[in-house]
Design a protein around this motif. Structure first.
Motif, mmCIF file in Angstrom:
data_model
loop_
_atom_site.group_PDB
_atom_site.id
_atom_site.type_symbol
_atom_site.label_atom_id
_atom_site.label_comp_id
_atom_site.label_asym_id
_atom_site.label_seq_id
_atom_site.Cartn_x
_atom_site.Cartn_y
_atom_site.Cartn_z
ATOM 1 N N UNK A 147 0.839 -1.203 0.000
ATOM 2 C CA UNK A 147 0.000 0.000 0.000
ATOM 3 C C UNK A 147 0.872 1.250 0.000
ATOM 4 N N UNK A 148 1.839 1.307 0.904
ATOM 5 C CA UNK A 148 2.679 2.489 0.998
ATOM 6 C C UNK A 148 3.577 2.648 -0.233
ATOM 7 N N UNK A 149 4.057 1.534 -0.770
ATOM 8 C CA UNK A 149 4.847 1.594 -2.004
ATOM 9 C C UNK A 149 4.011 2.125 -3.164
ATOM 10 N N UNK A 150 2.817 1.602 -3.337
ATOM 11 C CA UNK A 150 1.959 2.011 -4.449
ATOM 12 C C UNK A 150 1.584 3.482 -4.333
ATOM 13 N N UNK A 151 1.275 3.913 -3.118
ATOM 14 C CA UNK A 151 0.957 5.320 -2.899
ATOM 15 C C UNK A 151 2.145 6.210 -3.228
ATOM 16 N N UNK A 152 3.317 5.884 -2.696
ATOM 17 C CA UNK A 152 4.497 6.727 -2.891
ATOM 18 C C UNK A 152 4.895 6.806 -4.364
ATOM 19 N N UNK A 153 4.866 5.683 -5.054
ATOM 20 C CA UNK A 153 5.286 5.673 -6.457
ATOM 21 C C UNK A 153 4.356 6.530 -7.315
ATOM 22 N N UNK A 154 3.075 6.479 -7.035
ATOM 23 C CA UNK A 154 2.121 7.225 -7.856
ATOM 24 C C UNK A 154 1.981 8.677 -7.429
ATOM 25 N N UNK A 155 2.278 8.979 -6.174
ATOM 26 C CA UNK A 155 2.295 10.374 -5.724
ATOM 27 C C UNK A 155 3.619 11.043 -6.060
ATOM 28 N N UNK A 156 4.611 10.231 -6.395
ATOM 29 C CA UNK A 156 5.966 10.686 -6.708
ATOM 30 C C UNK A 156 6.578 11.408 -5.500
ATOM 31 N N UNK A 157 6.576 10.696 -4.387
ATOM 32 C CA UNK A 157 7.200 11.198 -3.169
ATOM 33 C C UNK A 157 8.145 10.120 -2.629
ATOM 34 N N UNK A 158 9.078 10.548 -1.787
ATOM 35 C CA UNK A 158 9.899 9.593 -1.043
ATOM 36 C C UNK A 158 9.234 9.385 0.312
ATOM 37 N N UNK A 159 8.951 8.134 0.648
ATOM 38 C CA UNK A 159 8.229 7.819 1.875
ATOM 39 C C UNK A 159 8.940 6.692 2.613
ATOM 40 N N UNK A 160 9.293 6.966 3.852
ATOM 41 C CA UNK A 160 9.888 5.941 4.711
ATOM 42 C C UNK A 160 8.934 5.701 5.875
ATOM 43 N N UNK A 161 8.587 4.459 6.082
ATOM 44 C CA UNK A 161 7.684 4.080 7.176
ATOM 45 C C UNK A 161 8.349 2.969 7.965
ATOM 46 N N UNK A 162 8.460 3.158 9.269
ATOM 47 C CA UNK A 162 9.090 2.119 10.091
ATOM 48 C C UNK A 162 8.313 1.921 11.384
ATOM 49 N N UNK A 163 8.291 0.679 11.800
ATOM 50 C CA UNK A 163 7.705 0.325 13.085
ATOM 51 C C UNK A 163 8.861 0.113 14.054
ATOM 52 N N UNK A 164 8.915 0.929 15.101
ATOM 53 C CA UNK A 164 9.988 0.777 16.067
ATOM 54 C C UNK A 164 9.738 -0.418 16.972
ATOM 55 N N UNK A 165 8.468 -0.595 17.364
ATOM 56 C CA UNK A 165 8.072 -1.773 18.111
ATOM 57 C C UNK A 165 6.554 -1.838 18.139
ATOM 58 N N UNK A 166 6.047 -3.021 18.409
ATOM 59 C CA UNK A 166 4.608 -3.209 18.457
ATOM 60 C C UNK A 166 4.261 -4.678 18.500
ATOM 61 N N UNK A 167 3.026 -4.990 18.902
ATOM 62 C CA UNK A 167 2.583 -6.374 19.022
ATOM 63 C C UNK A 167 1.261 -6.600 18.301
ATOM 64 N N UNK A 168 0.276 -5.753 18.573
ATOM 65 C CA UNK A 168 -1.063 -5.932 18.023
ATOM 66 C C UNK A 168 -1.097 -5.480 16.557
ATOM 67 N N UNK A 169 -1.492 -6.356 15.629
ATOM 68 C CA UNK A 169 -1.493 -6.005 14.200
ATOM 69 C C UNK A 169 -2.374 -4.804 13.872
ATOM 70 N N UNK A 170 -3.505 -4.674 14.572
ATOM 71 C CA UNK A 170 -4.374 -3.515 14.359
ATOM 72 C C UNK A 170 -3.643 -2.240 14.761
ATOM 73 N N UNK A 171 -3.031 -2.247 15.925
ATOM 74 C CA UNK A 171 -2.315 -1.068 16.394
ATOM 75 C C UNK A 171 -1.145 -0.716 15.486
#
Length: 204
Positions: A147-171
């Motif tokens: 999702x984030x790749x498709x959005x970034x490529x078509x918006x023509x932006x550089x987007x970095x998304x990282x999860x530092x930590x987490x357990x619940x998939x919804x969260x």
């Protein structure tokens, strides 16, 4: 500033998508994709980005959600990129940390005109988790990166998304979408100290 509003549409044998976005809105959203959890994530994107966002999608969700989710991300990116216009006077760079209970996500954006996406840090169980579908069409969290790749490529932006930590998939998923929303909101805001295009090249 000229109103930054755009509409994009895409129709294939797998889906029919229409997206309208106002980058200078107040977070008014109307979302219908047939995938309830994805609707929830796009609602979070619009509300926390303060974008007015209308997404109407119909797809082959009787097979699974993948085609509809992917195609919606593509069209959303196209609309976002078009709404940016000439990019004069914007901040261009921004980032946001979003906590959600036990989860912390970070998004960084450069409205660069050069599409790129880096997505990292999701725990391994995100590759096999399914959210929703009781009843309704479920959302497989393995698609988050796409999702984030498709959005970034078509918006023509550089987007970095990282999860530092987490357990619940919804969260984890929701923190990512909210972090992206807040970073995008800040990046496209007018900067009173920038009169032209924020680039040494003179173009973005």
């Amino acid at each position: 500033m000229t109103p930054r509003i755009a509409r994009a549409e895409r129709t294939t044998r797998e889906s029919s998508i229409a997206v309208e976005i106002n980058l200078d809105g107040t977070g008014q959203v109307e979302i219908s994709t047939g995938v309830p959890f994805f609707d929830h994530m796009l609602t979070a994107l619009g509300v926390h980005g303060s974008f007015d966002l209308n997404v109407q999608a119909q797809g082959d969700i009787e097979i699974e959600a993948h085609h509809t989710v992917e195609d919606t991300a593509i069209v959303l990116g196209q609309a976002f990129g078009e709404a940016l216009g000439d990019k004069k006077g914007i901040r261009r760079f921004a980032d946001a940390y979003i906590p959600m209970d036990e989860t912390l996500a970070h998004a960084i954006v450069d409205v660069s005109g050069r599409p790129y996406c880096v997505h990292s840090g999701e725990p391994e169980h995100m590759l096999t988790t399914i959210i929703g579908g009781y009843p309704g069409t479920p959302y497989a969290t393995v698609i988050n990166k796409h999702v984030f790749e498709s959005f970034a490529m078509n918006a023509r932006i550089a987007l970095h998304v990282r999860v530092l930590y987490g357990r619940d998939p919804h969260h984890i998923t929701e923190a990512e979408f909210k972090a992206v929303a807040r970073a995008l909101r800040a990046a496209v805001e007018p900067d009173p100290r920038v009169g032209g295009i924020p680039s040494t090249k003179g173009a973005l």
